[in-house]
Write an enzyme that holds these catalytic residues in place. Sequence first.
Site, PDB file in Angstrom:
ATOM      1  CG  ASP A  58      -0.318  -0.545   2.476  1.00 51.38           C
ATOM      2  OD1 ASP A  58       0.912  -0.517   2.569  1.00 51.38           O
ATOM      3  OD2 ASP A  58      -1.053  -1.003   3.364  1.00 51.38           O
TER       4      ASP A  58
ATOM      5  CG  ASN B  22      -8.850  -1.896  12.071  1.00 47.05           C
ATOM      6  OD1 ASN B  22      -7.899  -2.536  11.633  1.00 47.05           O
ATOM      7  ND2 ASN B  22      -9.271  -0.778  11.507  1.00 47.05           N
TER       8      ASN B  22
ATOM      9  CG  HIS C 111      -5.804  -2.515   8.942  1.00 48.48           C
ATOM     10  ND1 HIS C 111      -5.930  -1.199   9.345  1.00 48.48           N
ATOM     11  CD2 HIS C 111      -4.486  -2.785   9.055  1.00 48.48           C
ATOM     12  CE1 HIS C 111      -4.747  -0.714   9.657  1.00 48.48           C
ATOM     13  NE2 HIS C 111      -3.852  -1.653   9.500  1.00 48.48           N
TER      14      HIS C 111
ATOM     15  CD  GLU D 296      -8.719   0.668   7.872  1.00 55.42           C
ATOM     16  OE1 GLU D 296      -8.586  -0.282   8.664  1.00 55.42           O
ATOM     17  OE2 GLU D 296      -8.203   1.783   8.074  1.00 55.42           O
TER      18      GLU D 296
HETATM   19  C1  F6R Z   1       1.475  -1.599   6.124  1.00 56.60           C
HETATM   20  C2  F6R Z   1       0.171  -2.216   6.231  1.00 56.60           C
HETATM   21  C3  F6R Z   1      -0.598  -2.244   7.505  1.00 56.60           C
HETATM   22  C4  F6R Z   1       0.271  -2.513   8.734  1.00 56.60           C
HETATM   23  C5  F6R Z   1      -0.576  -2.482  10.000  1.00 56.60           C
HETATM   24  C6  F6R Z   1       0.268  -2.682  11.244  1.00 56.60           C
HETATM   25  O1  F6R Z   1       1.988  -1.746   4.811  1.00 56.60           O
HETATM   26  O2  F6R Z   1      -0.292  -2.690   5.266  1.00 56.60           O
HETATM   27  O3  F6R Z   1      -1.594  -3.233   7.415  1.00 56.60           O
HETATM   28  O4  F6R Z   1       0.886  -3.765   8.598  1.00 56.60           O
HETATM   29  O5  F6R Z   1      -1.244  -1.257  10.093  1.00 56.60           O
HETATM   30  O6  F6R Z   1       1.163  -1.618  11.381  1.00 56.60           O
HETATM   31  P1  F6R Z   1       2.300  -1.640  12.502  1.00 56.60           P
HETATM   32  O7  F6R Z   1       3.264  -2.703  12.120  1.00 56.60           O
HETATM   33  O8  F6R Z   1       2.935  -0.276  12.416  1.00 56.60           O
HETATM   34  O9  F6R Z   1       1.625  -1.905  13.797  1.00 56.60           O
END
Ligand code: F6R
Length: 241
Positions: free
Chosen positions: A67, A133, A135, A140
């Site tokens: 992303d 959450n 995701h 989401e």
């Molecule tokens: C990042 C992504 C997100 C993160 C998630 C956890 O490319 O796709 O899904 O993996 O938000 O983020 P952290 O590791 O910062 O807790």
Amino acid sequence: MEFHVYENARAACEAAGVLIAAQITRKGDSVLGLATGSTPIPAYEMLTQWYDRGVIDFDRVRTFNLDEYVGIDHKNPLSYHAFMQEHLFSKVNLRPENVHLPSGNGAADAEAYDKAIHGAGGIDIQLLGIGRNGHIGFNEPADDFTYGTHVVTLTADTIEANARFFKSADEVPRQAVSMGIGNIMAAKCVVLVATGENKAKAVYDTIRGPITPRVPASVLQLHPCCVILTDREAGKLMLEE
Ligand code: F6R
């Protein structure tokens, strides 16, 4: 679905690095699906160290990131382009033409991205973090699972979670371009890493809960090759079972 709990966050992330390194060793032109965020940093550190020691070679490896924020300059240190440069791309011999991230420009970008993944023969191993959450990528909680790469409006919870990287929550972009659940499920193997107590419920719901787009990661229960690696905190509810 394989589930392993490690003593600490570093060990859980390094174990993901082991799986990626093994994939590159088995197939020199592997296609890696990569993630940003705090969680995967130790995995990238391990891959860099093994590259420095001549254990793995990225010369023929291709990468696709999950992303990118919409409307963020790629030179902005908070963009995912800049994150990947800092933590991996500038440190190993990946060819610039072999690294791919959504540009963050919107819908046209999304379609081109799916074509590029398909053209590369699909993703061999997809590294994932998970949101509080549930995701994965920026998919989401929603009423339906998404298929391909698409523009996402970030939830208030994700904006708040990611505000730690920005000066304030107001500065967090409201939209991102993300691979869809279909892209992630099409990867031949998926490795999800979760660390910290605030991920414990998401991990439990992913593994034990119903398969629902309200917990997007729960769809991984259907993936034929999915490994979930956590530290003791994120694996807490599973350990209490
Ligand atoms: C990042 C992504 C997100 C993160 C998630 C956890 O490319 O796709 O899904 O993996 O938000 O983020 P952290 O590791 O910062 O807790």
